[in-house]
Design a protein around this motif. Structure first.
Motif, PDB file in Angstrom:
ATOM      1  N   LYS A 131       0.835  -1.205   0.000  1.00 15.06           N
ATOM      2  CA  LYS A 131       0.000   0.000   0.000  1.00 15.06           C
ATOM      3  C   LYS A 131       0.865   1.249   0.000  1.00 15.06           C
ATOM      4  CE  LYS A 131      -4.001   2.288   1.897  1.00 15.06           C
ATOM      5  NZ  LYS A 131      -5.196   2.203   2.751  1.00 15.06           N
ATOM      6  N   SER A 151      -9.104   2.725  -1.217  1.00 20.75           N
ATOM      7  CA  SER A 151      -8.762   1.321  -0.998  1.00 20.75           C
ATOM      8  C   SER A 151      -8.284   0.768  -2.332  1.00 20.75           C
ATOM      9  CB  SER A 151      -9.970   0.533  -0.501  1.00 20.75           C
ATOM     10  OG  SER A 151     -10.387   0.984   0.776  1.00 20.75           O
ATOM     11  N   GLU A 171       1.161   0.094   6.009  1.00 12.35           N
ATOM     12  CA  GLU A 171       0.285   1.265   6.134  1.00 12.35           C
ATOM     13  C   GLU A 171       1.130   2.416   6.674  1.00 12.35           C
ATOM     14  OE1 GLU A 171      -3.172   3.129   5.554  1.00 12.35           O
ATOM     15  OE2 GLU A 171      -3.497   0.994   5.903  1.00 12.35           O
ATOM     16  N   GLU A 212      -5.059  -7.717   4.569  1.00 14.72           N
ATOM     17  CA  GLU A 212      -5.225  -7.830   3.122  1.00 14.72           C
ATOM     18  C   GLU A 212      -5.827  -9.191   2.798  1.00 14.72           C
ATOM     19  OE1 GLU A 212      -2.371  -6.194  -0.161  1.00 14.72           O
ATOM     20  OE2 GLU A 212      -1.660  -8.184   0.378  1.00 14.72           O
TER      21      GLU A 212
END
Length: 237
Positions: free
Chosen positions: A33, A62, A214, A228
């Motif tokens: 991410k 997202s 993150e 995930e």
């Protein structure tokens, strides 16, 4: 029905940073991410030290990724020379570091993926400061150069951003076939899909993976855990 922004990533080399300890710098098998946030931020012109804008961007979307080609692992034995640390001495350039007589050699191993191909899908939350159209426009004409995880991993093909309206993530991905020019390396079998959040996937979740990607602070290089989902995109369905 939901709107998805889909774009495709390919380069001779890619590296998706995983948890690193000591001299070994591994790569995860598909984009993190933090890498997708960095890609979008670079396209929009958001700098790494603009932490408030970085955090705002991270909270607005997202993402999911279909692994069209796994790639081949390449491990680079990396050496570099750096001066010994001294109190009150800061080197702001590489030239300044190399001007010191007291140099030490640091050894490390860095993992890359050769010829990996991915299709990324993004949805935005209500109230997002950025629309899918703005993301698509930025990816088509980015402000800063885009990389696949590391500066040494440039893109080799355009991202082909497009917005798709679909009932599920699977339907959205099915509407965008893998890059036609890369048929020699694209997987002919079922492909892996990873997604986060409450996206209506249309895929059976086979496993939940915990990834520490993150971003909490770009300045201090801090990350927190993220959940995930993993499923399989079956091409015959």
């Amino acid at each position: 029905m939901s709107n998805y922004l889909l774009f495709q990533l390919y380069g001779p080399l890619a590296s998706w940073g995983d948890i690193a300890v000591g001299e070994y710098r591994p790569s995860f098998a598909h984009p993190s991410k933090s890498a997708i946030i960095g890609l979008l931020a670079a396209a929009l012109g958001i700098r790494r030290d603009e932490e408030e804008r970085q955090n705002s961007l991270a909270a607005t979307f997202s993402f999911a990724v279909r692994v069209d080609a796994m790639g081949v692992l390449l491990r680079d034995y990396h050496t570099t020379q750096v001066p010994s640390a001294k109190r009150g001495v800061t080197h702001y350039t590489r030239q300044s570091e190399l001007a010191i007589d007291d140099l030490n050699t640091i050894l490390s191993s860095r993992d890359y993926l050769c010829d990996a191909v991915y299709t990324v899908a993004i949805t935005v939350a209500n109230g997002s400061p950025y629309s899918l159209e703005e993301f698509a426009s930025a990816l088509a004409m980015p402000v800063f150069t885009l990389y696949l995880g590391r500066k040494s991993c440039p893109l080799a093909m355009p991202l082909h951003p497009q917005i798709v309206n679909a009932a599920t993530l699977r339907d959205a991905l099915a509407s965008v076939p893998p890059i036609a020019e890369l048929t020699d390396i694209i997987s002919k079998d079922d492909t892996n899909v990873f997604w986060e959040g409450d996206i209506e996937s249309g895929l059976a979740c086979q496993q939940v993976i915990i990834r520490r990607d993150e971003p909490r602070s770009r300045k201090r290089w801090q990350f927190s855990d993220r959940r995930e989902n993993y499923g399989v995109f079956r091409k015959e369905e």
